[in-house]
Design an enzyme around this catalytic site. Sequence first.
Site, PDB file in Angstrom:
ATOM      1  N   SER A 247       0.927  -0.907  -0.205  1.00  0.00           N
ATOM      2  CA  SER A 247       0.060   0.227   0.384  1.00  0.00           C
ATOM      3  C   SER A 247       1.243   1.415   0.346  1.00  0.00           C
ATOM      4  O   SER A 247       0.569   2.528  -0.767  1.00  0.00           O
ATOM      5  CB  SER A 247      -0.742   0.265   1.036  1.00  0.00           C
ATOM      6  OG  SER A 247      -2.123  -1.109   1.119  1.00  0.00           O
TER       7      SER A 247
ATOM      8  N   ILE B  63       4.445 -10.621  -8.029  1.00  0.00           N
ATOM      9  CA  ILE B  63       3.477 -10.255  -9.801  1.00  0.00           C
ATOM     10  C   ILE B  63       3.469 -11.083 -10.342  1.00  0.00           C
ATOM     11  O   ILE B  63       3.526 -12.288 -10.827  1.00  0.00           O
ATOM     12  CB  ILE B  63       5.305  -9.252  -9.955  1.00  0.00           C
ATOM     13  CG1 ILE B  63       5.838  -9.007  -8.212  1.00  0.00           C
ATOM     14  CG2 ILE B  63       4.659  -9.283 -11.347  1.00  0.00           C
ATOM     15  CD1 ILE B  63       5.536  -7.357  -8.361  1.00  0.00           C
ATOM     16  N   THR B  64       1.689 -10.757 -11.414  1.00  0.00           N
ATOM     17  CA  THR B  64       1.263 -11.205 -11.795  1.00  0.00           C
ATOM     18  C   THR B  64       1.872 -10.504 -13.451  1.00  0.00           C
ATOM     19  O   THR B  64       2.008  -9.906 -13.819  1.00  0.00           O
ATOM     20  CB  THR B  64      -0.067 -10.596 -11.599  1.00  0.00           C
ATOM     21  OG1 THR B  64      -0.951 -10.995 -10.404  1.00  0.00           O
ATOM     22  CG2 THR B  64      -1.160 -11.296 -12.644  1.00  0.00           C
TER      23      THR B  64
ATOM     24  N   GLN C 183     -23.602 -19.877   0.775  1.00  0.00           N
ATOM     25  CA  GLN C 183     -24.604 -20.398   1.655  1.00  0.00           C
ATOM     26  C   GLN C 183     -25.096 -21.241   0.972  1.00  0.00           C
ATOM     27  O   GLN C 183     -26.302 -21.636   1.975  1.00  0.00           O
ATOM     28  CB  GLN C 183     -24.831 -19.418   2.141  1.00  0.00           C
ATOM     29  CG  GLN C 183     -26.026 -19.387   3.794  1.00  0.00           C
ATOM     30  CD  GLN C 183     -25.048 -19.923   5.358  1.00  0.00           C
ATOM     31  OE1 GLN C 183     -23.981 -20.184   5.470  1.00  0.00           O
ATOM     32  NE2 GLN C 183     -26.110 -20.288   5.709  1.00  0.00           N
TER      33      GLN C 183
ATOM     34  N   HIS D  33     -25.632 -22.217  -1.624  1.00  0.00           N
ATOM     35  CA  HIS D  33     -26.117 -23.815  -1.689  1.00  0.00           C
ATOM     36  C   HIS D  33     -25.472 -25.315  -0.393  1.00  0.00           C
ATOM     37  O   HIS D  33     -25.442 -26.154  -1.123  1.00  0.00           O
ATOM     38  CB  HIS D  33     -23.702 -24.217  -2.231  1.00  0.00           C
ATOM     39  CG  HIS D  33     -25.046 -23.756  -4.161  1.00  0.00           C
ATOM     40  ND1 HIS D  33     -24.366 -22.382  -4.355  1.00  0.00           N
ATOM     41  CD2 HIS D  33     -24.083 -24.510  -5.139  1.00  0.00           C
ATOM     42  CE1 HIS D  33     -25.004 -22.073  -5.704  1.00  0.00           C
ATOM     43  NE2 HIS D  33     -24.113 -23.424  -6.151  1.00  0.00           N
ATOM     44  N   GLY D  34     -25.443 -24.647   0.880  1.00  0.00           N
ATOM     45  CA  GLY D  34     -25.226 -25.301   1.779  1.00  0.00           C
ATOM     46  C   GLY D  34     -24.071 -26.285   1.955  1.00  0.00           C
ATOM     47  O   GLY D  34     -23.885 -25.234   1.235  1.00  0.00           O
ATOM     48  N   GLY D  35     -24.122 -27.913   2.014  1.00  0.00           N
ATOM     49  CA  GLY D  35     -22.985 -27.801   1.981  1.00  0.00           C
ATOM     50  C   GLY D  35     -22.498 -27.906   1.382  1.00  0.00           C
ATOM     51  O   GLY D  35     -20.483 -28.448   0.959  1.00  0.00           O
TER      52      GLY D  35
ATOM     53  N   GLU E  24      -4.368  -4.387  -5.967  1.00  0.00           N
ATOM     54  CA  GLU E  24      -4.811  -2.967  -6.810  1.00  0.00           C
ATOM     55  C   GLU E  24      -5.076  -2.354  -5.779  1.00  0.00           C
ATOM     56  O   GLU E  24      -6.173  -1.361  -5.999  1.00  0.00           O
ATOM     57  CB  GLU E  24      -5.614  -3.845  -7.881  1.00  0.00           C
ATOM     58  CG  GLU E  24      -5.500  -2.922  -9.299  1.00  0.00           C
ATOM     59  CD  GLU E  24      -4.597  -3.146 -10.242  1.00  0.00           C
ATOM     60  OE1 GLU E  24      -4.462  -4.340  -9.830  1.00  0.00           O
ATOM     61  OE2 GLU E  24      -4.619  -2.354 -10.999  1.00  0.00           O
TER      62      GLU E  24
ATOM     63  N   GLU F 197      -8.757  -0.167   2.444  1.00  0.00           N
ATOM     64  CA  GLU F 197      -8.169   0.822   2.892  1.00  0.00           C
ATOM     65  C   GLU F 197      -7.033   2.350   2.161  1.00  0.00           C
ATOM     66  O   GLU F 197      -7.683   2.988   2.356  1.00  0.00           O
ATOM     67  CB  GLU F 197      -6.886   0.358   4.410  1.00  0.00           C
ATOM     68  CG  GLU F 197      -8.158  -0.558   5.434  1.00  0.00           C
ATOM     69  CD  GLU F 197      -8.199  -1.862   4.538  1.00  0.00           C
ATOM     70  OE1 GLU F 197      -7.906  -2.331   3.855  1.00  0.00           O
ATOM     71  OE2 GLU F 197      -9.007  -2.263   5.402  1.00  0.00           O
TER      72      GLU F 197
END
Lengths: 264, 377
Positions: free
Chosen positions: B132, B157-158, B334, B336-338, B361, B365
């Site tokens: 940052s 580094i992508t 959630q 989809h549950g399990g 990126e 903050e």
Amino acid sequence: MKICVLVKEVPDAAVEKRMDPSTKRLDRSGEKNLNPFDTHAIEAAMQIKEGGAVDVDEIVAVTMGPESAVRALHKAVSLGADRSVHLTDPALAGSDVCATGYALAQVLKAESPDLVLLGQQSDDGECYTVGAVVADHLQMPSLTQVIKIDVQDGKLRCERQAEYGYDTVEVELPAVISVGDAINEPRYPSLKAIMGAKKKPLDTKSAADVGIDPSRVGEQGSRTAVLAINPPPAKEPGEIIEDEDTDETVQKIVSWLEERKLLA
Amino acid sequence: MHFDLTDEQRDIQRLVRDFADQEVRPVAAELDREHRFPYEIVAKLGELGLMGMPYPQEYGGGGTDNLSYAIAIEELARVDSSVAITVAAHTSLGTWPIYAFGSEEQRQRYLPDLCSGRKLWAFGLTEPEGGSDAGNVRTTARLEGGEWVIDGAKQFITNSGTDISGGVTITARTGEGEISNIIVERGTPGYTVEPPYRKMGWNASDTHPLAFDGCRVPEANLLGPRGQGFKQFLQTLDGGRIGVAALGVGLAQGALDEALAYAKERRAFGQPISKFQTIQAKLADLATEIEAARLLTYKAAILKDRKRPFTLTAAQAKLKTGRLAVRAAEEAVQIHGGYGYIEEYPVCRFYRDAKILTIGEGTDEVQQMVIARALGA
């Protein structure tokens, strides 16, 4: 060789189709797209052009439809057509299959192509018949549901989807051929082709421009009329075979399939 | 104000949607599981002209606007975030500084390969001790006999370590209080791409630490004027945020698509769970939030296209979409549950892929800092 490809703008496959009870026609107000079957016809034209067995001078996309149908032509040229022709005229609205086939044939007469390709059905009307009507007006041989095209000695050798297997048919040019979706895997339009689609020549023609007899097109000129629309009958419940003895279950399934001649 | 896309934008949206469905969807889970970089997909994207969309055609780019580019990233992320970030990082972070600040010679040398996807390019800003606080660059570059001698390290580094990675543009301290951007080609002695990270998500994307140890590059590899590096990377990040925001919109939409389809099929207490109000409320809220976030993202792209200031809007879009992506993925699991906790269902991958969007990126903050600054706070 000059190839004309007939294309149509249809409601997008992702849009749930709905009949408009007041007009008894399909509600075409939502998102639209080029008829998926026509993309196979364009691809077939491109493969003939790129195949090298015959010199293809140009591929021309032809459509009939309201102003918005120009989008289908842009898509067609982004997929490889060299130019396009848009037949549009308020007089044509409401044309049935026969009237549409007649009107398209008038455009094609002016273009005098060696080969006319189209998708075997439209994703909306699903009549499967426009190709045959066009061929009749042009007095050209017609093949439908074609799944393979080879160019040989200036003739076409086609495989035609039949109920069982396929028929191999040789046809002289000029001809009108409607293709099924098994014929090829259409390419994606490249970004460059999309960005350049509007730069390719597009001719807009009125009914008078191509010598269409106004009494033979439009709602008045159509020989069919939709009298009523009804929802399809509810699906019959399926037959459930309880699996008690697996050998027996398999036998039951096999005989069920055999009764319906579904096993080769 | 109108909300209609142009014909070209709609056709690009459809192209990328079809491509994502047909070429990416069938292999996304496998690439993720095997941590395999999507070489075949990148090659096909390159053939279609989708690896350099917003750059002029004279450099091999697609000549599209930034909105079309954002839409493309959104459509890819709807299906798979690893592929989307590979394209976004290459386009917005790798290629952009060379296009925006490079000399004509540098543009001619690099852009055709980058826009066609034959090569990928990376942007090296973050360091082990400064993400940052990116102005606090420790990597140094000193001029010696007509060459920059680079010492230091870069982090996260992508696109830096694939078989087709051409190199990286790094920020380096070139003097007291002076930051400059320098191009380092792959294979330069002293430049080492360290082994990849073991990440929480984005498993099919390529991310490495980089080390520079007496690495020498020609003086001419300076990007733009000396000492402009700080300004240049801030501008680069501004544009990059539009791409990452689009990625957040796409991920959230993809999670909702999956959740909705599942909810309509899954039955409980004698009816599809989509008929329960608690599930409906989740779906309705998500759909609404996604539409709002999409409009904010598109606005940032449109401002950039119109050459208007977009720093604030891009930061807002990035902040909004990152959080939304995390929430949408969580809600989708959630619903989809399990099964949502099992890798057979895409939402499981979406959940792992989402979290980085509040960090990469520019963290949330940092976005808040940028936004507050723009407010005059």
